[in-house]
Design a protein around this motif. Structure first.
Motif, mmCIF file in Angstrom:
data_model
loop_
_atom_site.group_PDB
_atom_site.id
_atom_site.type_symbol
_atom_site.label_atom_id
_atom_site.label_comp_id
_atom_site.label_asym_id
_atom_site.label_seq_id
_atom_site.Cartn_x
_atom_site.Cartn_y
_atom_site.Cartn_z
ATOM 1 N N LYS A 8 -3.257 9.771 -12.473
ATOM 2 C CA LYS A 8 -1.876 10.246 -12.179
ATOM 3 C C LYS A 8 -0.976 9.757 -11.008
ATOM 4 N N ILE A 9 -1.837 9.960 -9.794
ATOM 5 C CA ILE A 9 -1.327 9.397 -8.395
ATOM 6 C C ILE A 9 -0.954 8.048 -8.695
ATOM 7 N N ALA A 10 -1.800 7.144 -9.141
ATOM 8 C CA ALA A 10 -1.611 5.711 -9.257
ATOM 9 C C ALA A 10 -0.014 5.670 -10.322
ATOM 10 N N VAL A 63 -8.388 -9.505 8.676
ATOM 11 C CA VAL A 63 -7.477 -8.329 9.414
ATOM 12 C C VAL A 63 -6.300 -8.572 8.382
ATOM 13 N N ARG A 64 -5.750 -7.532 7.847
ATOM 14 C CA ARG A 64 -4.351 -7.542 7.031
ATOM 15 C C ARG A 64 -3.474 -6.339 7.920
ATOM 16 N N TYR A 65 -2.470 -6.902 8.386
ATOM 17 C CA TYR A 65 -1.498 -5.943 8.938
ATOM 18 C C TYR A 65 -0.275 -6.019 8.055
ATOM 19 N N GLY A 82 0.126 -0.499 9.129
ATOM 20 C CA GLY A 82 -1.138 -0.420 8.617
ATOM 21 C C GLY A 82 -1.929 -1.352 9.128
ATOM 22 N N MET A 83 -3.109 -1.203 9.327
ATOM 23 C CA MET A 83 -4.272 -2.306 9.597
ATOM 24 C C MET A 83 -5.324 -2.138 8.959
ATOM 25 N N ALA A 84 -5.834 -3.175 8.079
ATOM 26 C CA ALA A 84 -6.945 -3.192 7.361
ATOM 27 C C ALA A 84 -7.787 -4.192 7.991
ATOM 28 N N MET A 96 -6.632 1.485 7.963
ATOM 29 C CA MET A 96 -6.051 2.730 8.866
ATOM 30 C C MET A 96 -4.321 2.428 9.067
ATOM 31 N N THR A 97 -3.759 3.396 9.661
ATOM 32 C CA THR A 97 -2.410 3.477 9.878
ATOM 33 C C THR A 97 -1.963 3.646 11.212
ATOM 34 N N ASN A 98 -0.817 3.847 11.416
ATOM 35 C CA ASN A 98 -0.635 4.039 13.088
ATOM 36 C C ASN A 98 -0.318 5.552 13.559
ATOM 37 N N ILE A 101 -2.554 11.520 11.624
ATOM 38 C CA ILE A 101 -2.472 12.488 10.466
ATOM 39 C C ILE A 101 -1.667 11.801 9.329
ATOM 40 N N ASN A 102 -1.837 12.330 8.164
ATOM 41 C CA ASN A 102 -1.005 11.967 6.880
ATOM 42 C C ASN A 102 -0.177 13.024 6.584
ATOM 43 N N PHE A 103 0.461 13.014 5.462
ATOM 44 C CA PHE A 103 1.799 14.036 4.980
ATOM 45 C C PHE A 103 0.930 14.966 3.904
ATOM 46 N N GLU A 109 -0.553 17.945 -2.966
ATOM 47 C CA GLU A 109 0.523 17.592 -2.018
ATOM 48 C C GLU A 109 0.800 16.252 -1.875
ATOM 49 N N PHE A 110 -0.206 15.557 -2.255
ATOM 50 C CA PHE A 110 0.111 13.957 -2.160
ATOM 51 C C PHE A 110 0.868 13.574 -3.307
ATOM 52 N N GLY A 111 0.406 14.151 -4.503
ATOM 53 C CA GLY A 111 1.365 14.023 -5.928
ATOM 54 C C GLY A 111 2.894 14.301 -5.557
ATOM 55 N N VAL A 266 -8.127 -6.307 -2.031
ATOM 56 C CA VAL A 266 -8.150 -5.060 -1.779
ATOM 57 C C VAL A 266 -9.083 -4.714 -0.676
ATOM 58 N N PHE A 267 -8.769 -3.765 0.221
ATOM 59 C CA PHE A 267 -9.626 -3.211 1.229
ATOM 60 C C PHE A 267 -10.105 -1.682 0.739
ATOM 61 N N MET A 268 -11.413 -1.318 0.448
ATOM 62 C CA MET A 268 -11.933 -0.252 -0.083
ATOM 63 C C MET A 268 -12.484 0.382 1.043
ATOM 64 N N PRO A 282 -10.534 16.496 0.822
ATOM 65 C CA PRO A 282 -10.356 16.346 -0.546
ATOM 66 C C PRO A 282 -9.526 15.138 -1.027
ATOM 67 N N LEU A 283 -9.216 14.199 0.146
ATOM 68 C CA LEU A 283 -8.400 13.017 -0.275
ATOM 69 C C LEU A 283 -9.083 11.658 -0.381
ATOM 70 N N PHE A 284 -10.215 11.428 0.249
ATOM 71 C CA PHE A 284 -10.916 10.321 0.629
ATOM 72 C C PHE A 284 -11.405 9.819 -0.630
#
Ligand code: HEM
Length: 299
Positions: A8-10, A63-65, A82-84, A96-98, A101-103, A109-111, A266-268, A282-284
């Motif tokens: 659903k999220i995808a 590294v991917r910016y 982002g930095m992966a 990671m992001t700058n 916290i996230n939203f 909530e993510f959906g 992809v960076f998993m 609950p998100l990871f």
């Protein structure tokens, strides 16, 4: 109610960021570039933590910016970055992001965060976005945090955070210590001033990166912040306050510009070395499932 599982999220990501003419583009953090560096573990860290990977003298690191969002032509003046990292051959992947916290603290909530941004009949309902941002505490806190963040002038002047709490094996006690980590730029965090923002174009991060690494590596310290007794470890929307014990894990030195070849990879975040355990929030897990789905759709 709705079930916000990975599929659903995808699907929501594709509704929000998809491009019928470019069905194979990365659906989030789309704009980005690639680099190579080395991670040098700190001797004290390998004495303190039971993570055999850290016994190496140095670990080659990809590294991917990136910029947050699905727009391949987003302005570098946008705040979300982002930095992966891929250490070795998927020995340890960090995404990671700058923002610390996230939203969203859960799949619902993510959906919902994505849903309210999806255009209906070609129209984005800005009023609804505004209203919901005030109504949902996680959205409100994140918006408030991002308001206070500047636009950095360089990836070399940006700090990147794990957001999730991971678990690190203590050598002496063999217990797992909850901690958040971040990559702290040794050159410090520098924001563009208002005047600089006005006269700077939309594409400066990649050129700035190339200019810098031609002269010297870009260096970050990887730092663990150990959780205090009452810190929330299963809520990615909550900042930790006050003093924390820190462990410097090592130093990342980014040396070589590598163009755009890694943009399709992809960076998993679930790729962890022995001695590091995954987050329990609950998100990871959902996050990793979504990355698998969107990566396979790119093939
Ligand atoms: C449930 C939570 C999350 C979901 C569903 C999600 C979703 C996504 C998706 C679909 C992608 C594209 C993956 C691909 O096709 O290669 C992506 C990439 C990315 N995400 Fe997330 N994300 C989540 C949480 C986070 C968090 C907490 C962070 C930061 C700590 C983050 C940082 C990134 C970054 C940096 C990328 C780009 C990786 C790269 O360079 O390829 N995400 N995310």
């Amino acid at each position: 109610g709705q079930i916000y599982n990975a599929q659903k999220i995808a699907d929501l990501f594709y509704k929000l960021n998809g491009d019928a003419k470019n069905p194979h583009k990365k659906i989030n953090h789309t704009k980005g570039f690639c680099a190579l560096g080395v991670f040098i573990p700190d001797e004290k860290a390998s004495a303190r933590l039971d993570i055999p990977l850290l016994d190496k003298a140095s670990i080659p690191t990809e590294v991917r910016y990136s910029l947050s969002g699905g727009n391949l032509h987003a302005s570098d003046k946008s705040k979300g970055r982002g930095m992966a990292l891929r250490m070795g051959k998927d020995d340890w992947v960090m995404v990671m992001t700058n923002a610390p916290i996230n939203f969203a603290k859960n799949p619902e909530e993510f959906g919902r965060y994505l849903e309210i941004r999806i255009p209906k009949n070609g129209h984005v309902d800005q009023e609804k976005i505004k209203r919901t941002t005030q109504e949902v505490a996680s959205f409100r806190n994140f918006a408030h945090y991002m308001q206070g963040v500047g636009v950095t002038d360089s990836v070399a002047h940006t700090r990147y955070y794990s957001t999730h709490t991971f678990y690190f094996k203590d050598k002496q006690t063999q217990r797992f210590l909850p901690a958040r980590f971040s990559f702290v730029p040794v050159a410090g965090v520098h924001d563009l001033t208002h005047a600089e923002l006005k006269r700077t174009g939309n594409d400066f991060l990649e050129r700035d990166f190339k200019d810098r690494v031609a002269k010297a590596p870009i260096v970050y310290n990887m730092v663990l912040e150990l959780a205090n007794k009452n810190d929330p470890t299963n809520d990615t929307t909550k900042l930790w306050h006050g003093k924390h014990e820190e462990i410097k894990v090592g130093q990342l030195r980014v040396q070589t510009y590598k163009g755009h070849g890694c943009n399709g990879e992809v960076f998993m975040p679930s790729m962890l070395p022995s001695g590091v355990e995954p987050p329990k929030d609950p998100l990871f897990e959902l996050r990793n499932e979504v990355y698998s789905i969107t990566f396979s759709k790119r093939q």
